[in-house]
Each structure stands twice: as C-alpha cells, then as structure tokens.
Design an enzyme around this catalytic site. Structure first.
Site, PDB file in Angstrom:
ATOM      1  N   LYS A 299      31.835  59.599  48.696  1.00 30.96           N
ATOM      2  CA  LYS A 299      31.302  59.387  49.358  1.00 30.96           C
ATOM      3  C   LYS A 299      30.016  59.218  49.166  1.00 30.96           C
ATOM      4  O   LYS A 299      29.106  58.292  49.810  1.00 30.96           O
ATOM      5  CB  LYS A 299      31.743  60.676  50.337  1.00 30.96           C
ATOM      6  CG  LYS A 299      33.125  60.760  51.578  1.00 30.96           C
ATOM      7  CD  LYS A 299      32.077  59.442  52.127  1.00 30.96           C
ATOM      8  CE  LYS A 299      33.805  58.778  53.199  1.00 30.96           C
ATOM      9  NZ  LYS A 299      33.872  58.234  54.275  1.00 30.96           N
TER      10      LYS A 299
ATOM     11  N   TYR B  90      37.191  62.580  46.251  1.00 31.19           N
ATOM     12  CA  TYR B  90      36.877  62.413  47.480  1.00 31.19           C
ATOM     13  C   TYR B  90      35.982  61.814  47.915  1.00 31.19           C
ATOM     14  O   TYR B  90      35.118  61.262  48.296  1.00 31.19           O
ATOM     15  CB  TYR B  90      37.985  62.449  48.258  1.00 31.19           C
ATOM     16  CG  TYR B  90      37.278  62.904  49.959  1.00 31.19           C
ATOM     17  CD1 TYR B  90      37.436  61.847  50.761  1.00 31.19           C
ATOM     18  CD2 TYR B  90      36.787  63.738  50.170  1.00 31.19           C
ATOM     19  CE1 TYR B  90      37.022  61.625  52.426  1.00 31.19           C
ATOM     20  CE2 TYR B  90      35.364  64.176  52.149  1.00 31.19           C
ATOM     21  CZ  TYR B  90      36.344  63.065  52.187  1.00 31.19           C
ATOM     22  OH  TYR B  90      35.502  62.513  54.296  1.00 31.19           O
TER      23      TYR B  90
ATOM     24  N   SER C 196      29.578  62.415  54.714  1.00 32.84           N
ATOM     25  CA  SER C 196      29.967  63.471  54.609  1.00 32.84           C
ATOM     26  C   SER C 196      29.409  64.554  54.297  1.00 32.84           C
ATOM     27  O   SER C 196      29.323  64.417  52.982  1.00 32.84           O
ATOM     28  CB  SER C 196      31.628  63.722  53.925  1.00 32.84           C
ATOM     29  OG  SER C 196      32.233  64.663  53.786  1.00 32.84           O
TER      30      SER C 196
HETATM   31  N1  UFG Z   1      42.135  75.886  55.502  1.00 24.28           N
HETATM   32  C1  UFG Z   1      43.171  76.497  55.849  1.00 24.28           C
HETATM   33  N2  UFG Z   1      44.683  76.150  55.527  1.00 24.28           N
HETATM   34  C2  UFG Z   1      44.407  75.375  56.009  1.00 24.28           C
HETATM   35  C3  UFG Z   1      43.656  74.301  55.879  1.00 24.28           C
HETATM   36  C4  UFG Z   1      42.551  74.371  55.705  1.00 24.28           C
HETATM   37  O1  UFG Z   1      42.331  77.937  55.783  1.00 24.28           O
HETATM   38  O2  UFG Z   1      45.687  74.996  55.350  1.00 24.28           O
HETATM   39  C5  UFG Z   1      40.482  75.971  55.451  1.00 24.28           C
HETATM   40  C6  UFG Z   1      40.174  75.403  53.811  1.00 24.28           C
HETATM   41  O3  UFG Z   1      39.729  76.454  52.961  1.00 24.28           O
HETATM   42  C7  UFG Z   1      38.549  75.290  54.269  1.00 24.28           C
HETATM   43  C8  UFG Z   1      38.472  75.436  55.889  1.00 24.28           C
HETATM   44  O4  UFG Z   1      40.228  75.686  56.246  1.00 24.28           O
HETATM   45  O5  UFG Z   1      37.774  76.279  54.026  1.00 24.28           O
HETATM   46  C9  UFG Z   1      38.627  74.183  56.610  1.00 24.28           C
HETATM   47  O6  UFG Z   1      39.052  73.045  56.176  1.00 24.28           O
HETATM   48  P1  UFG Z   1      39.713  71.482  56.453  1.00 24.28           P
HETATM   49  O7  UFG Z   1      40.847  70.533  54.966  1.00 24.28           O
HETATM   50  O8  UFG Z   1      40.213  71.191  57.783  1.00 24.28           O
HETATM   51  O9  UFG Z   1      37.969  70.532  55.543  1.00 24.28           O
HETATM   52  P2  UFG Z   1      37.236  70.771  54.567  1.00 24.28           P
HETATM   53  O10 UFG Z   1      36.025  71.243  54.989  1.00 24.28           O
HETATM   54  O11 UFG Z   1      37.653  70.992  53.449  1.00 24.28           O
HETATM   55  O12 UFG Z   1      36.785  69.370  54.885  1.00 24.28           O
HETATM   56  C10 UFG Z   1      37.402  68.306  54.008  1.00 24.28           C
HETATM   57  C11 UFG Z   1      35.619  67.399  53.505  1.00 24.28           C
HETATM   58  C12 UFG Z   1      35.380  66.700  54.566  1.00 24.28           C
HETATM   59  C13 UFG Z   1      36.168  66.176  55.017  1.00 24.28           C
HETATM   60  C14 UFG Z   1      37.136  66.695  56.490  1.00 24.28           C
HETATM   61  C15 UFG Z   1      37.934  65.969  56.307  1.00 24.28           C
HETATM   62  O13 UFG Z   1      34.950  68.372  52.586  1.00 24.28           O
HETATM   63  O14 UFG Z   1      34.213  65.833  53.717  1.00 24.28           O
HETATM   64  O15 UFG Z   1      37.692  67.441  54.431  1.00 24.28           O
HETATM   65  O16 UFG Z   1      39.231  65.221  55.808  1.00 24.28           O
HETATM   66  F1  UFG Z   1      36.038  65.226  56.305  1.00 24.28           F
END
Ligand code: UFG
Length: 340
Positions: free
Chosen positions: A154, A150, A125
C-alpha cells in the site's frame, strides 16, 4: 452517463461502491478476477440497482487482456480496489503480494496513460501509519516502516501513483486510507463475503455467531489499552463507499487544487476487540463463544483517525455508529445463512 472502471468491483468495498456510483448517476464497469469474491455478486447488485453491471473476469496482471476493457469502453476514471489484502498471508507469500498489488497498479496506470483516462481513486489503508506515535493519526502523521508485505504494497503503490502523476500533467489521483470497514448494505443483499475462513474480525465473529465456526479468538488482552485488547476505528462500508463517489466528483469537477490528495476515512472513534464483542452481544442479543489467545504477529496496538481533513475538504463525514454497523452486518449474515 460517465463510465467508471471499478477494479475489484465484486469485492466487499467495491460492490458497495458500485451501488453508490449508480445512485449518483455513474455507470460502473467491473473488472475482477473473482479470487476472493463471487460471480453471484452481479445478480445481487442487479437486485439493488435494477441494472446488471458490465463485468469482465480479468486479472490486472495480464495487461494485454485488460487493454480490451479500455478499448471497448469510454472510461473516464478508475476506482482501484483489486488487491490481495490478508496481512498474515502476505507474510508467508510476500512475492505474491508484491506481484498482485504492484504489477496490477502499474498495468492500470500505463493503460490510463495510453487511453487518456485522467482520474484514479486508490484504495489505500491506515496500515501505512504502522504503530503510530500519536493518536489520532492525521494525513501528515509519519509513514512508518510497514508491519507486513501487504502494508508495504500500500505504501509503495501510493508512491508509484504519486510519481506517475508528477510525470504526467493529465493524471490526477486520490488515495483513500481506510480504517476498518464493517457493516453491510441496508437491503441486506450485499455484504462481506470472503472465500474460505475469514481473516478479519467481523466476518469471523459473524460466522461464530451464526454457528458456522466454533470459537472466536481474541488476539491478546495484554496491550496497553483500557481492556488490554487492540483498538481500531471501525467504519460502515456504506459511509466508506460514499466517500469514493465524493472523491471522484472532486477530481472530475476539478474541485481540487492539487493533483494528488490523501484522505483518512474513519469515524474518529476507537473501539477495542472486546468492545466489539460486548456491543455485538448486547445489540444482537446473542452470546459469542470467544477465548483470549496470544497476540497475532504484526498487529498494531491502537489506531484511529483524525477525520477533520476529509470532513472539511470532501464535505463527507461517516454517519453510522457502532450498533448500526453491527446490526447491518448481522442482517447480512442471516441472509447468507438462509441462502446456504
Ligand atoms: N482480531 C481478533 N480475532 C480475529 C481477527 C481479528 O482478535 O479472529 C483482532 C485483531 O487482532 C485486531 C482487530 O481484531 O486487533 C482487527 O483485526 P482485522 O484483521 O479485522 O483488521 P486489521 O486491523 O488487522 O486490518 C488489516 C489491515 C487493513 C486492512 C484490513 C482488512 O491493516 O489495512 O486488515 O484487510 F484493510
């Protein structure tokens, strides 16, 4: 037909990869404990490929049980997706994350050694880069201390795999560092299907658009980005799945000089959370109920990939743009709504 063991093969990226393996003439053998996926995925895969995948409901932590899969099949390589993946849950249950993700990987590597299975593709990731100093991130960007247990699993799994390879001439592997997968298969028959309330942006947004959840929370609008919300590199899950097949071929056909490789899998373009919401509203023609709330602990401000190494070495490039990804996500969500 070459047999490929796919751990986590009923999950989101795993299932799309099973389809792409089939399209390229490989036979997928799936192992999954169904902790965050559904058995019905097997029927969906059959609908798309015409083949019922061989399936074992097993937990990678149980090595003796997993051994049966290696004994009963003629596995040539492993694509290892199975892992716990919710960032916030990992902060509350770190030991569970270390146990699931590390022990699963070690058990698998030991069995690969015992049964002379030489090639592994590992699901890593972009989280390994933490909050990067410089964008876009390349494969040589600094690996920062992880923001969550998490993320740490990785990083440590990548190290475990690298060390195992260094100690065994026959082993080779590629770690694929995913950016943010979204979208679904063209057929609308498979897509992201999380159990319970989604953690990630896209499945949450889709359930709000579908009326299953009331409101989407945007975690912070005071970041140092053009609109204040976090920036990510969203990649179509089918583009991502295809990169696994290309990586596998690189190992199986001895195209790589090195025994261990790392590739960033993204599009190279960053979009903010608010970009995603506005583009979804425009593309799908639906207003989303959302509200800006506090930042979510552990979130990185902005990250997107330099994809040139993967483009050059793998001969692979992500094709889909944001609108196409959002349309395919919505098509899948609509199908789920019809079914339930
Ligand atoms: N976000 C929101 N509201 C939500 C969910 C997310 O605003 O309800 C924002 C988060 O703050 C972030 C963006 O959307 O800025 C993306 O968030 P995600 O939760 O979809 O994904 P992340 O970037 O946090 O990624 C994480 C890990 C990855 C992993 C991925 C999926 O960093 O390694 O989750 O599990 F692959």
């Amino acid at each position: 037909m070459k047999e490929v063991l796919v751990t986590g093969g009923t999950g989101y990226i795993g299932s799309h990869t099973v389809v792409e393996l089939h399209n390229s003439g490989y036979k997928a053998i799936i192992v999954d404990n169904l902790s965050n996926s559904h058995r019905s995925m097997l029927k969906r895969l059959e609908d798309i490929t015409g083949v019922t995948p061989k399936f074992y409901k097993k937990d990678l932590k149980d090595q003796e049980s997993l051994r049966e899969v290696f004994k009963e099949n003629n596995i040539t390589s492993v694509i290892h997706f199975a892992a716990s993946k919710a960032v916030s849950e990992s902060v509350n249950k770190p030991l569970l994350y270390y146990k699931n993700n590390l022990l699963g990987t070690i058990n698998l590597l030991e069995l690969m050694e015992a049964y002379h299975v030489s090639s592994m593709i590992f699901s890593s990731s972009c989280t390994v880069y933490g909050e990067p100093d410089k964008l876009p991130v390349t494969e040589n960007s600094e690996i920062k201390p992880a923001n969550s247990p998490y993320g740490n699993t990785k990083q440590v799994c990548e190290e475990i795999i690298k060390d195992a390879i260094a100690s065994n001439d026959a082993l080779q592997a590629i770690s694929l560092r995913y950016f943010n997968p979204i979208g679904a298969h063209d057929s609308g028959k498979i897509g992201e299907f999380p159990s319970g309330i989604p953690n990630n942006l896209m499945p949450y947004l889709l359930e709000v658009a579908a009326g299953k959840l009331e409101q989407l929370s945007v975690f912070g609008d005071d970041y140092n980005t053009p609109d204040g919300s976090c920036i990510r590199d969203y990649i179509h899950v089918v583009d991502l799945a295809k990169a696994h097949v290309v990586s596998l071929q690189r190992l199986l056909q001895n195209k790589a000089k090195e025994k261990y490789g790392v590739f960033n899998l993204g599009t190279g373009t960053g979009y903010s959370v608010l970009d995603i919401i506005t583009t979804f509203e425009k593309t799908i023609g639906k207003k989303l109920n959302y509200k800006v709330v506090d930042r979510r602990p552990g979130d990185v401000e902005k990250i997107y990939a330099d994809t040139s190494y993967a483009n050059d070495k793998l001969g692979w490039k992500a094709k889909s743009g944001l609108e196409e990804m959002l349309q395919s996500s919505w098509k899948w969500q609509q199908r789920l709504m019809e079914e339930t």
